[in-house]
Structure formats: structure tokens, C-alpha cells
Design a protein around this motif. Sequence first.
Motif, PDB file in Angstrom:
ATOM      1  N   ARG A  83       0.833  -1.212   0.000  1.00 24.69           N
ATOM      2  CA  ARG A  83       0.000   0.000   0.000  1.00 24.69           C
ATOM      3  C   ARG A  83       0.863   1.256   0.000  1.00 24.69           C
ATOM      4  N   TRP A  84       1.882   1.327   0.868  1.00 27.41           N
ATOM      5  CA  TRP A  84       2.692   2.544   0.878  1.00 27.41           C
ATOM      6  C   TRP A  84       3.644   2.596  -0.328  1.00 27.41           C
ATOM      7  N   HIS A  87       2.345   4.293  -3.414  1.00 25.54           N
ATOM      8  CA  HIS A  87       2.408   5.750  -3.496  1.00 25.54           C
ATOM      9  C   HIS A  87       3.537   6.206  -4.404  1.00 25.54           C
ATOM     10  N   PHE A 234      -8.739   1.311   4.108  1.00 29.53           N
ATOM     11  CA  PHE A 234      -7.514   1.492   4.893  1.00 29.53           C
ATOM     12  C   PHE A 234      -7.644   0.653   6.148  1.00 29.53           C
ATOM     13  N   GLU A 260      -0.056   7.513   9.279  1.00 30.01           N
ATOM     14  CA  GLU A 260      -0.091   6.816   8.001  1.00 30.01           C
ATOM     15  C   GLU A 260      -1.448   6.982   7.318  1.00 30.01           C
ATOM     16  N   ASP A 264      -2.067   8.578   3.695  1.00 32.38           N
ATOM     17  CA  ASP A 264      -2.844   7.866   2.692  1.00 32.38           C
ATOM     18  C   ASP A 264      -3.979   8.736   2.158  1.00 32.38           C
ATOM     19  N   TRP A 267      -2.616  11.375  -0.136  1.00 32.74           N
ATOM     20  CA  TRP A 267      -2.257  10.806  -1.434  1.00 32.74           C
ATOM     21  C   TRP A 267      -3.504  10.543  -2.275  1.00 32.74           C
ATOM     22  N   ARG A 268      -4.576  10.086  -1.637  1.00 33.50           N
ATOM     23  CA  ARG A 268      -5.835   9.835  -2.345  1.00 33.50           C
ATOM     24  C   ARG A 268      -6.560  11.130  -2.704  1.00 33.50           C
TER      25      ARG A 268
END
Length: 472
Positions: A83-84, A87, A234, A260, A264, A267-268
Motif C-alpha cells: 500500500r505505501w 504511493h 484502509f 499513516e 494515505d 495521497w488519495r
Amino acid sequence: MLWLYLHFPHLLLDHVQRNQDSGGALVIVDGTGQAIMQACPAARELGIEAGMRLKTALGLAPNLHIMQADPKQEAWLLEDQARWLYHYAAHITLASPDGLWAEVSSLQKLYGGLPAIWQTVEQALTERQLTAWIAIGHTPLAARLLALTGKGECTANKNHILAALGNLPLQAAGFDKKPCTRLQRLGLNTLGDVFALPAPELARRLSPELLSTVQKIQGTRSDPKTPWQPPHIFRQRADFIQEVEHTQGLLFSLQRILSELEEDLCWRQQDTDTLLLALQHRHQEPTRFQIRTTGPEHRADGFLKLIRLKLDQQPLSSPVIALSLTVKRFTGREAPTGQDLLGETQDLNEAWHTLISRLQARLGDQALKQLSPSNDHRPECAWSAKEVRKPSKRKAAEPNLLPHRPLWLLKGPKSLDQMPTHWHSGPERISSGWWDGQRVHRDYYIAQLPGGEVAWVFRDHQDGWFIHGWFG
């Protein structure tokens, strides 16, 4: 095409230690609970190594902390790393149980070369307190083999990569014991010896499966990797070495997880208004909390304050061995409005959401009510108490178009004992309620009484005078 491979030699161990540092020796045992799979540095200093029997390890360290590996947890942890990493790279492939591929050829122009990509990934690993062996290869298998040896280099030179692979013993290439023995009898001891064989000899001496593997390492046979797609959810989990008995002991892990989450969400380019927090206990059902905000939110400190208020209202019923935070509901982020030249917002919606969210977290979701107007002219029926909602974006009615109403409305009209000494406004006629059998026909006035009070009074159709409210 170039591939970056990340091998996590002790992913579960890193996951546990970054949530709670016991200061003692910690090991991860296999599913049977008999053999050591991973050992922390403190345990290794005592002579405990991977592959050792647990009984032997306990003889070396009687106070050894032990956690048992769980395949489901390992799969979840690997997805969390994907997931990270997603990015930074779009083409991610999982290599269960402890590895990830990322296609990096298409990223060189974006980051400014392979060294910048390598440095970005290393920095992310440091921030997340994770240990990973990294390698770059011209094929997925080449990158993986170099990473597993811990000798990966940041290079795009195919000849250099093949030379490094050629120095690997056959066992390090993942060959089974029986084929290795047969090849060694032929004088082939390294992967380079196998690469040097002519193609016909290679096909004759190797099994189809082994030949396919060698060709995928070299790049003469295609080895496509299906891109991993992140789930629209998430979920983060923290496991504790020692049971947590007080809510204060949960805050360190919660702060990391919420940071985190904020990363997230940014980023979204999305927000959320609902967090699901579950506290796992050893001998009873999990304790579950739903943390709601009155409006979209993405800041970690805002979420943490709401969770602290929630936990203060409900002390732990039993020690906690793990916690998980889940977000399933996402909303699009709205463009900020009303900012000045320095970017400071003048919109009061954010302050409103913060205040209401904290009050609800402390008092309960049902403790707050919002007064809302109703489509009824009768004062006692003109409002209702409803759930607190986000302020409407619709333009409010102009103040001068609304009739003047008292701040203090009585539960019911009371008889007026003394006639007013001064009349400020009126009459305002209200004739309504014919549909429900409670019809009223009144003329309202704002008047000043002999004592100086300003009241809202009316005269009904029977010429009786009543007080219905007071002005401050």
C-alpha cells in the motif's frame, strides 16, 4: 525493463517492535510453536538464531518474549507494505510471504534516475522502521535473487547484473536439491556455469521447469507480473508484545497509524468521517468503537483527539493484546474557500466540525441536538430538535426578511397580568393549525412591561392577552 525487489527478512518482527519496544529478547516462532523463525538483535546477542528449537532458546533466555506467526497476518502485513509502496510506483506485484516487486523503468524520468528511486524507497523504509534488502534487476527473478542474497546494487547495467548473478551458488538460485546435485556432478557449481552452457545443452541437461527458471532469470523467456491493485479500504493493525492495561499505552501506536492514515488520505486526495477502532483482548470479545466526525477530516491530530476522548469515556475492560483501525468510507476533498493571501482560511466550517466532533466524542452521538426550523407558523411547532448535521451550503435567508423572535420561548403561553407600557412592534398575525385540530388565531406584539422587561405577547381571538416569550 527494470525491476526493483524488496525482501523483508523479518517483517513480522519489525511490525511488532515498532508498536511496542519491550527492551527484551523477542522471537517469532512457526505455526507449530516449536522452531524459531525470526529473532530480534537482543535475542541474537544471547545466541538465539533462526531455525533453533524453542526449548533451546528458552534455555538461553528464560524471559524470552514469544509471538507465533500467523499466515493471515503475514499476508496482511505484506499488503500493507504494498500500500505505501504504491504511493511511489504504479506497477506493484506481491511475492508472498515476504517480498514485493516494483517496475521502475517507467519511473526514471519522473524521479530523475535510478539513484533517486533507490533513495526514495530507502527513506520510506527508514520512516516506517522496516528492514528490507533491495535489488534492481533486468528481470523480476534477477532482482529477487540478488535481493535475497542482500547484495543488490543500484545499477541498470545488464552485464553487471548478470555477472553478480553468475557468482551465486545453485542453491541460492532456488534450485531444488536433486537438480543441484546432478548439475554439481557435471562440474556446474554456480549460476554462471549454467549460463555458460549452450542453449541446446541447457535444454538437454535441465528439466523443463528448471530451464524455464533459468531463461526467466536471463530474460530470454517472458515473465509477466500481474499488477496489484490496492483495495478501497484502509486497515492498520498493531500487535503488542506485552498486554496493555491502560489507554495511555495505546496512544503511541495509534499516533503512528493515524499518521499513516493522514498520508494515505492526502495521497488519495480524499477525506473520511468514520473510523472503526477494534481492541483485541485475550479472553473476551473485541471492544469496538465507531469514531464519527461531523464533516470530512484527514488530519491525524484531529482523529487522535477524538479517539482519546472516546477512550476516556470507556476505560479498558480487559488488557489489550492488539488493536486495528479501519476506514471504509471516503469522501472527495473539497477545495478550500475563503483563504486570504497567506493561505489562512476564514471559513468557520472547520472550527464547527472540530467542536461538534469533540463534544460528541465526549458526551455521545445522541447527546447533542440541533434546532431546525419546521414548516409551521405556530411558535411552539416552528422548530424541532434533530441530529447535528453539516451546515448547509445554501444561502441563508436575509436577516431583515425574517420576523423578530425571542431567544427564550416559554413552554406554553402564560396569562398577561399587567398591560404593557410601551409597544415596539406588531401586530404579527398567525392563523394556523386547522389541519391537526390545534388551530390558533393570534396577533403578536413586542411590548415592554411595567417592570422594564421586553416580552413577546399576543392577543387571541377571544381577546385574551398572553406572554409567549422574553427578549434578552
